[in-house]
Design a protein around this motif. Sequence first.
Motif, PDB file in Angstrom:
ATOM      1  N   ASN A 145      33.205  35.802  34.254  1.00 45.19           N
ATOM      2  CA  ASN A 145      32.920  35.098  33.236  1.00 45.19           C
ATOM      3  C   ASN A 145      33.978  33.892  32.846  1.00 45.19           C
ATOM      4  OD1 ASN A 145      29.775  35.256  32.265  1.00 45.19           O
ATOM      5  ND2 ASN A 145      30.529  37.503  32.764  1.00 45.19           N
ATOM      6  N   GLY A 146      35.075  34.177  33.730  1.00 43.42           N
ATOM      7  CA  GLY A 146      36.281  33.415  33.313  1.00 43.42           C
ATOM      8  C   GLY A 146      36.903  33.497  32.090  1.00 43.42           C
ATOM      9  N   LEU A 147      36.807  34.788  31.421  1.00 44.32           N
ATOM     10  CA  LEU A 147      37.469  35.230  30.401  1.00 44.32           C
ATOM     11  C   LEU A 147      38.741  35.853  30.476  1.00 44.32           C
ATOM     12  CD1 LEU A 147      34.158  36.535  28.612  1.00 44.32           C
ATOM     13  CD2 LEU A 147      35.107  34.338  28.151  1.00 44.32           C
ATOM     14  N   ALA A 148      38.953  35.980  31.614  1.00 46.30           N
ATOM     15  CA  ALA A 148      40.443  36.663  31.982  1.00 46.30           C
ATOM     16  C   ALA A 148      40.641  36.332  33.315  1.00 46.30           C
ATOM     17  CB  ALA A 148      40.364  38.319  31.725  1.00 46.30           C
ATOM     18  N   ASN A 149      41.952  36.388  33.648  1.00 46.38           N
ATOM     19  CA  ASN A 149      42.391  36.125  35.039  1.00 46.38           C
ATOM     20  C   ASN A 149      43.175  37.068  35.593  1.00 46.38           C
ATOM     21  OD1 ASN A 149      41.588  33.074  35.083  1.00 46.38           O
ATOM     22  ND2 ASN A 149      43.141  32.669  33.754  1.00 46.38           N
ATOM     23  N   ARG A 150      43.743  37.840  35.056  1.00 49.02           N
ATOM     24  CA  ARG A 150      44.816  38.927  35.681  1.00 49.02           C
ATOM     25  C   ARG A 150      44.549  40.194  34.619  1.00 49.02           C
ATOM     26  NH1 ARG A 150      47.119  37.613  40.247  1.00 49.02           N
ATOM     27  NH2 ARG A 150      48.686  39.377  40.063  1.00 49.02           N
ATOM     28  N   GLY A 170      42.625  46.738  46.444  1.00 51.49           N
ATOM     29  CA  GLY A 170      42.571  45.462  47.178  1.00 51.49           C
ATOM     30  C   GLY A 170      42.141  44.438  46.443  1.00 51.49           C
ATOM     31  N   GLU A 171      41.725  44.534  44.983  1.00 54.41           N
ATOM     32  CA  GLU A 171      41.618  43.492  44.304  1.00 54.41           C
ATOM     33  C   GLU A 171      42.967  42.904  43.495  1.00 54.41           C
ATOM     34  OE1 GLU A 171      40.663  40.785  42.362  1.00 54.41           O
ATOM     35  OE2 GLU A 171      38.851  41.157  42.780  1.00 54.41           O
ATOM     36  N   PRO A 172      43.383  41.910  43.720  1.00 54.12           N
ATOM     37  CA  PRO A 172      44.627  41.474  43.421  1.00 54.12           C
ATOM     38  C   PRO A 172      44.585  40.861  41.883  1.00 54.12           C
ATOM     39  CG  PRO A 172      43.628  39.665  44.809  1.00 54.12           C
ATOM     40  CD  PRO A 172      42.950  40.765  44.971  1.00 54.12           C
ATOM     41  N   ARG A 173      43.332  40.862  41.419  1.00 50.71           N
ATOM     42  CA  ARG A 173      43.421  40.270  39.829  1.00 50.71           C
ATOM     43  C   ARG A 173      43.564  41.392  38.865  1.00 50.71           C
ATOM     44  NH1 ARG A 173      37.924  36.959  40.090  1.00 50.71           N
ATOM     45  NH2 ARG A 173      37.371  38.955  41.287  1.00 50.71           N
ATOM     46  N   HIS A 221      52.856  41.777  36.998  1.00 51.73           N
ATOM     47  CA  HIS A 221      51.353  41.564  37.433  1.00 51.73           C
ATOM     48  C   HIS A 221      50.876  40.243  36.700  1.00 51.73           C
ATOM     49  CE1 HIS A 221      47.295  41.777  38.498  1.00 51.73           C
ATOM     50  NE2 HIS A 221      46.937  42.231  37.428  1.00 51.73           N
ATOM     51  N   LYS A 222      51.636  39.833  35.418  1.00 53.61           N
ATOM     52  CA  LYS A 222      51.369  38.846  34.727  1.00 53.61           C
ATOM     53  C   LYS A 222      49.869  38.713  34.247  1.00 53.61           C
ATOM     54  CE  LYS A 222      54.511  35.383  37.270  1.00 53.61           C
ATOM     55  NZ  LYS A 222      54.581  34.218  37.847  1.00 53.61           N
TER      56      LYS A 222
END
Length: 299
Positions: A145-150, A170-173, A221-222
């Motif tokens: 839902n675009g409420l977090a990126n990482r 394997g999920e880089p986010r 990881h930012k």
Amino acid sequence: MVKIAWHPLFAHPLPEGHRFPMLKYELIPEQLLHQGFITSKNLFAPDKVSEEVILLTHKEEYWEKLRDLTLPAKEQRRIGFPLTAQLVEREVRIAQGTIDGAIYAKQFGTAFNVAGGTHHAGSNWGEGFCLLNDQAIAANYLLNNGLANRILIVDLDVHQGNGTAEIFYGEPRVFTFSMHGDKNFPFRKEQSDLDIALEDGIEDELYLSKLKSRLPALLKHKPDFVFYLSGVDVLRSDKLGKLALSKAACMERDRMVLQFCKDNNLPVQVSMGGGYSPDIKDIVDAHCNTFKVGIDIFE
């Protein structure tokens, strides 16, 4: 205002032989209210998470077997207790409570789930008293839902967050960090982005120094959001934990993580995870300390 997910079903009694661990879910909010750390306004009762959201994390076939109570006996034994409609409803409310908590955390800095921390549930299995992985579900909800990126998941339960590691492999986010007993359940570990395996009997000073040395590197990881699993089965008194932390060190652990989040402007949702000391007071006191630290830091 610090918001706390709680629902009467969180304390739903299990079959005979499994009821004691559930008692804490009733006693934690009662103790916090009695001691004046929270009021009823801090508590909210979550609804049921939708199937659409569950399926962002869990395989459809597995979820349908849970929903329809058709999970084979072998898979139920892996979970640790017989499947019932109330237990499934309990899990879907816990998951929604963690999602709601994550949204509240974005507003207030932190939020808690009295239950949750169901980190042994993988994408297509339940295990170790976990049916659905609440923090993984909430993390995928935020991302979708675009409420977090990482996202950073800090798992300090004594048991490795194997389900969480499998879901986000394997999920880089999403960066998964688990610091856990090396020779403890689950005996087949999954691969987190960072695993710190601890020897049996580790005490306060060494445990805290290991955690303190790892936290700054997690910023590489930012992340812009953190999920924290604050299991108190690290206590010396815990009958399943095999570690040797005092209540004071467990509280300092929570302070280190939550202050780290505050100092770096990272909203953090906290789920309680495990705790199996023979005296229920030890479990409840240690969990309540987590809430007290969060309230002290963020309010």
